[in-house]
Write an enzyme that holds these catalytic residues in place. Sequence first.
Site, PDB file in Angstrom:
ATOM      1  N   HIS A 252       0.931  -1.691   0.012  1.00 57.26           N
ATOM      2  CA  HIS A 252      -0.072   0.184   0.093  1.00 57.26           C
ATOM      3  C   HIS A 252       0.811   1.213  -0.421  1.00 57.26           C
ATOM      4  O   HIS A 252       0.151   2.550  -0.661  1.00 57.26           O
ATOM      5  CB  HIS A 252      -1.082  -0.191   1.258  1.00 57.26           C
ATOM      6  CG  HIS A 252      -1.940  -0.917   0.939  1.00 57.26           C
ATOM      7  ND1 HIS A 252      -2.181  -2.187   1.190  1.00 57.26           N
ATOM      8  CD2 HIS A 252      -3.177  -0.812   0.253  1.00 57.26           C
ATOM      9  CE1 HIS A 252      -2.943  -2.785   1.405  1.00 57.26           C
ATOM     10  NE2 HIS A 252      -4.053  -1.783   0.501  1.00 57.26           N
ATOM     11  N   GLY A 253       1.985   1.187   0.391  1.00 61.10           N
ATOM     12  CA  GLY A 253       2.632   2.172   0.376  1.00 61.10           C
ATOM     13  C   GLY A 253       4.457   2.231   1.571  1.00 61.10           C
ATOM     14  O   GLY A 253       4.035   1.196   1.720  1.00 61.10           O
TER      15      GLY A 253
END
Lengths: 93, 388
Positions: free
Chosen positions: B232-233
């Site tokens: 996701h990041g």
Amino acid sequence: MALNSFLFVVFFMGLYILTAIESHFFRGNLKVKNAIFKCNLLLGSYLLIVYINWHFAVVMTVIAVVTYICTIGIEKHRKKSSWIIQGGVYYVC
Amino acid sequence: MLGYFKYYNFFIDNISALLKMNNKSLQIALPVGMSFYVFSAISYMVDVYREKYSADKSFLNVVLYICFFPKLMSGPIVRADKFLPQLNAWNSLRIEDFKTGIQMFVIGMFKKMVLADHLGVFVDNVFYAPTAYSSLTVIWATVTYSLQIYFDFSGYSDMAIGISRMLGFRFDNNFNYPYLSKNLTEFWKRWHISLSSWLQEYLYIPLGGNRKGRFKTYINLFLTMLIGGLWHGADWSFVLWGVLHGVGLIIHKMFREWKKILSEDVFETNKIWEICSIIFTFIYVNFCWIFFRADNIQQGIAILKQIIAFTNGINQPYTWTMFAILLLMISSIMVLKNVRDKKISAIELHYPVIDMDSVIGLSLFWILCGLTIGMAYYGNTAFIYDAF
């Protein structure tokens, strides 16, 4: 460049109408119709990504080329396919 | 490629901080939707390797599979065996597909532009300076963020699936009322379905899944969620979010095994237990979202401290949150009722929701369009999942 909802709707309407017109034109020839549809989708996808940033289109193309070469390679050389899949996955990751 | 564009700076920053060296991070822009199309590419290569299907000989088809514009920016992660046969079999645009697709698109737009974006204004204000707000407002902001991310991402998914449908492609829904889940395992079967099924098939099962004993299962679950968090990041807050979900899933698995030992089905049949499970799962998911939304772990901790402190501060009106909750409840009840009456899956029931051939249906559709345009938030708001 940022893409806003209004521009996207205009872009999609254009693509849809173009596909509908072409679809009507080549209604007798399914193969040609399908090929034109694919070209439209490809053109639309690249237009969109180039509008945002043309560098991104290059990255996407490289990943698509690696994926294509790897999958064809896996099929052709089943015995060495584990090396090809590892190389392909490592590269895109 | 993904490592360079997404994680290079993250690792360099951390190594530099660890070894107290000069920071050598670069100015790298993450290509839009890269995490999504890289996952699509991996699944295609692995499936061909596993001989699930043969490689497509047409380069045009493979390029289109990777960069098909409706799913380009934030998914869903469609598998090649779902996409390529539809692409090859396409023969014309159909009016039925258009009618269903445009409904999905407009409902998706309503979710994103009206609900998610209005909720986002309140969330942004509170997360920017949590200490200025009362504890109750901060709690409310975390609940609001849970709603915002759901409406934002499910709205985007509806729009992407709707556009694909108008063009003649049928993709599975990406969300299935995740906040009605009774446990975390169920939540991951209902939230971002295309990603969770990808992680299960290409990460959890190859790691060994649940075939190598209880302890190894827990490790595999934990690793899968950790990598899912990192996907996701590139930030420690996403890692922590993944860890929290991993731990939650392990605890749920342990609890399930304990239930088996007791061989009590009281948990399955008791309505109060069911409602409590839904509430408890929501609270845990909500707690995890704090770190997902926070700019860094410190901000997440500051928000938690503000919640626990029970202090006074600015109180904000909650109009949009109440409106969103009300809509979510009404739609959930309608879907649950229909599922029970017709005995079919909730995913199948989503669309088409309006009969566009009737005058009332068509009027409803135009009212929805008008409401979306009239009530939309016209500030500068990108999709949350665009950043991934």
